[in-house]
Scaffold this motif. Structure first.
Motif, PDB file in Angstrom:
ATOM      1  N   ARG A 233       0.830  -1.207   0.000  1.00 30.47           N
ATOM      2  CA  ARG A 233       0.000   0.000   0.000  1.00 30.47           C
ATOM      3  C   ARG A 233       0.863   1.255   0.000  1.00 30.47           C
ATOM      4  NH1 ARG A 233      -4.886  -1.459   4.293  1.00 30.47           N
ATOM      5  NH2 ARG A 233      -5.758  -3.221   3.104  1.00 30.47           N
ATOM      6  N   ARG A 234       1.932   1.227   0.754  1.00 23.70           N
ATOM      7  CA  ARG A 234       2.802   2.402   0.809  1.00 23.70           C
ATOM      8  C   ARG A 234       3.520   2.595  -0.526  1.00 23.70           C
ATOM      9  NH1 ARG A 234       5.993   2.732   6.402  1.00 23.70           N
ATOM     10  NH2 ARG A 234       5.991   4.897   5.721  1.00 23.70           N
TER      11      ARG A 234
ATOM     12  N   ARG B 139       1.305   4.191  -3.202  1.00 25.92           N
ATOM     13  CA  ARG B 139       1.189   5.646  -3.125  1.00 25.92           C
ATOM     14  C   ARG B 139       2.459   6.338  -3.589  1.00 25.92           C
ATOM     15  NH1 ARG B 139      -1.341   4.279   1.889  1.00 25.92           N
ATOM     16  NH2 ARG B 139       0.623   4.741   2.954  1.00 25.92           N
ATOM     17  N   ASP B 140       3.611   5.789  -3.259  1.00 25.79           N
ATOM     18  CA  ASP B 140       4.883   6.408  -3.638  1.00 25.79           C
ATOM     19  C   ASP B 140       5.923   5.308  -3.797  1.00 25.79           C
ATOM     20  OD1 ASP B 140       7.051   7.952  -4.139  1.00 25.79           O
ATOM     21  OD2 ASP B 140       7.071   8.987  -2.212  1.00 25.79           O
TER      22      ASP B 140
ATOM     23  N   ARG C   4       2.981   6.502 -10.161  1.00 25.88           N
ATOM     24  CA  ARG C   4       2.261   7.775 -10.096  1.00 25.88           C
ATOM     25  C   ARG C   4       1.736   8.117 -11.485  1.00 25.88           C
ATOM     26  NH1 ARG C   4       5.377  12.758  -7.641  1.00 25.88           N
ATOM     27  NH2 ARG C   4       5.233  11.370  -5.829  1.00 25.88           N
TER      28      ARG C   4
END
Length: 547
Positions: A294-295, A298-299, A376
């Motif tokens: 999950r982390r 995001r990035d 991203r």
């Protein structure tokens, strides 16, 4: 010539625990199913167990008809007597007499016979359900005593009959010798006299033996007799419900583990650096640690910011590419592929671009995998603009120092023009950047990935440890080898830290935590000097932002 991946081989012994852990979800499901079945089919509470015990006195003897030691008592009960106490005839009579719901063999299964050392006592124990265990043992013991004494009486009768036959034979011989002596008159030969005396002595001996047998039999009475009264005690009920609750999950766990191992043998997955290199015949140039998805979704650059091992793994990959570049030729276009989705390809591509950018190179990251979740993405408005203008790509500057863009038009172009569009866009990016990292779609799912590898200078394949199937990896390597793709090696993602990796992790953070190191990085950031470590670049960025 490209090496050929190997497809044979089985599962190593040290991999069994690993494959069970990797398929722990399957094992957990089977375990829960077994628990549910056990709870639904829980047996009723059984009757309590009772143990009944009785002691028998057994006078074991050796009955002979030779005239010597007709009855020889024994200190210890012979093994034959112990085995004889488990009589199938007596068990059958007991079952028939008490009308038990058991067979004679089942009744003997509950019976235990133990001799007492240095005595003539024999202990019979019976353990069974219900209070009628005492009655069953008492009936069996009484019938065995009668059965055993009847056997002894029969043996005595047969012995007496045999002695009587021998006495009758000796009497006839003695009568013949007497007649021979009478015919000789007063002149008898010494030989005849000697025979008469020997036969007379043998006759007297057997007569005494018969009397001794009758006397011993009368004095001994019953050879097998019950000592005291039987006693019984309650042992409690077998915890059938508890045993079932234990046996059910254990059986489910074993079945789950066995199924996981069978699946691992039939469909093996990528496991470990050594096994991967052995099976795929390509070197593992870098390993990436296991981080929360999950982390990273995001990035992706958190791989290097939060993990020293991750930063060192990317640096190892970059060093491998630099060494190849020094030996062979300039590596400008580097394509990152994977056989299937969710192997970590986009994360590796983004971090590799950040690593090259940290060295001062003008780096571009092209997202050709528009279906990926771990990168991203540009806004929807930007995507529509890119699709409307397929002749150019618009790059945006990432905070890590590299440019990124999405290769949207080739994915919607006609098949015959697809390769030309891809080449033109890569050439367009090459005019403005020194290094181009291409993040492709899954190789076995879309043709775009194969087309993007045609003009690549280097190709890196990302595999997820414990997830990617070996067969899929072999298929992807065969596909790339058939088209002479410049495969550099394999990057193993989602690896568990080993001893060397834990040392490298501590060393990295201890090295970057020094105040003078951070100050030097901040100075390099302000003067525009090249930085050799992407972690230092982020540390410098924090220092500048704080100031």
């Amino acid at each position: 010539m490209q090496p050929a991946p190997r497809t044979g081989g089985g599962l190593a012994l040290n991999d069994y625990a690993l494959v069970v852990w990797q398929r722990r979800g399957l094992v957990a499901v089977i375990l829960l199913l077994s628990v549910a079945i056990t709870l639904l089919t829980r047996p009723a509470t059984p009757e309590p167990l009772y143990q009944a015990t009785v002691t028998l006195r057994v006078q074991a003897f050796d009955l002979t008809t030779t005239g010597e030691a007709p009855i020889t008592p024994a200190i210890d009960i012979p093994p034959a007597e112990v085995e004889a106490a488990r009589s199938i005839e007596v068990a059958a009579e007991t079952v028939e007499s008490l009308r038990l719901d058991q067979t004679p063999i089942e009744l003997l299964g509950t019976l235990t016979v133990r001799p007492q050392p240095q005595t003539n006592l024999l202990q019979l124990s019976m353990i069974d359900e219900g209070a009628d265990t005492y009655d069953a043992l008492l009936e069996y013991a009484n019938r065995y005593v009668d059965f055993r004494n009847a056997q002894d009486e029969d043996r005595i009768e047969r012995a007496l009959v045999e002695v009587d036959e021998r006495i009758a034979t000796i009497e006839r011989r003695l009568e013949n010798v007497s007649q021979e002596l009478a015919s000789q008159g007063s002149v008898t030969s010494p030989e005849t006299q000697t025979r008469y005396q020997a036969i007379s002595a043998l006759y007297s001996r057997y007569v005494d033996l018969r009397e001794q047998i009758e006397l011993d039999a009368a004095l001994a009475g019953d050879r097998v007799a019950m000592v005291g009264s039987p006693f019984s005690q309650k042992l409690g009920a077998i915890p059938a419900g508890t045993l079932a609750l234990i046996a059910g999950p254990v059986a489910g766990l074993l079945i789950g583990c066995a199924l996981a191992i069978v699946l691992a043998i039939l469909r093996p997955r990528i496991m470990g650096k050594e096994r991967t290199e052995e099976r795929l015949a390509y070197p593992v140039v870098a390993t990436i640690p296991r981080l929360k998805k999950r982390r990273l979704a995001r990035d992706p650059l958190l791989l290097q910011r939060l993990s020293g091992w991750g930063a060192e793994g990317i640096r190892m990959l970059r060093a491998e590419l630099n060494l190849i570049e020094e030996r062979v030729a300039r590596l400008q276009t580097i394509v990152v592929v994977s056989p299937e989705p969710r192997d970590g390809k986009s994360t590796v591509a983004a971090n590799l671009a950040a690593s090259f950018a940290a060295t001062g190179q003008r780096t571009a990251l092209i997202h050709a995998d528009t279906r990926a979740r771990g990168v991203r993405r540009l806004s929807r408005r930007k995507r529509r603009a890119d699709n409307a203008a397929p002749a150019s790509m618009k790059f945006e500057r990432n905070s890590a120092g590299f440019d990124e863009a999405r290769l949207g038009a080739p994915l919607q172009a006609e098949e015959q023009d697809l390769r030309h569009v891809v080449i033109s866009k890569l050439h367009e990016a090459a005019r403005e950047h020194e290094t181009i990292i291409v993040d492709t779609p899954p190789l076995l799912a879309f043709a775009d990935a194969l087309l993007l590898t045609t003009d690549a200078d280097a190709l890196v394949m990302v595999l997820r440890n414990g997830k990617t199937l070996e067969g899929r990896a072999v298929e992807a390597l065969h596909l790339l080898s058939r088209h002479d793709a410049p495969i550099v090696g394999i990057v193993l993602n989602d690896m568990k830290a080993g001893r060397l990796d834990r040392y490298r992790y501590r060393h990295y953070y201890n090295y970057n935590a020094r105040p003078q190191r951070r100050a030097a990085a901040a100075g390099a950031e302000s003067t525009g000097e090249e930085r050799t470590d992407v972690g230092d670049a982020w540390e410098a960025g924090r220092e500048i932002t704080a100031s």
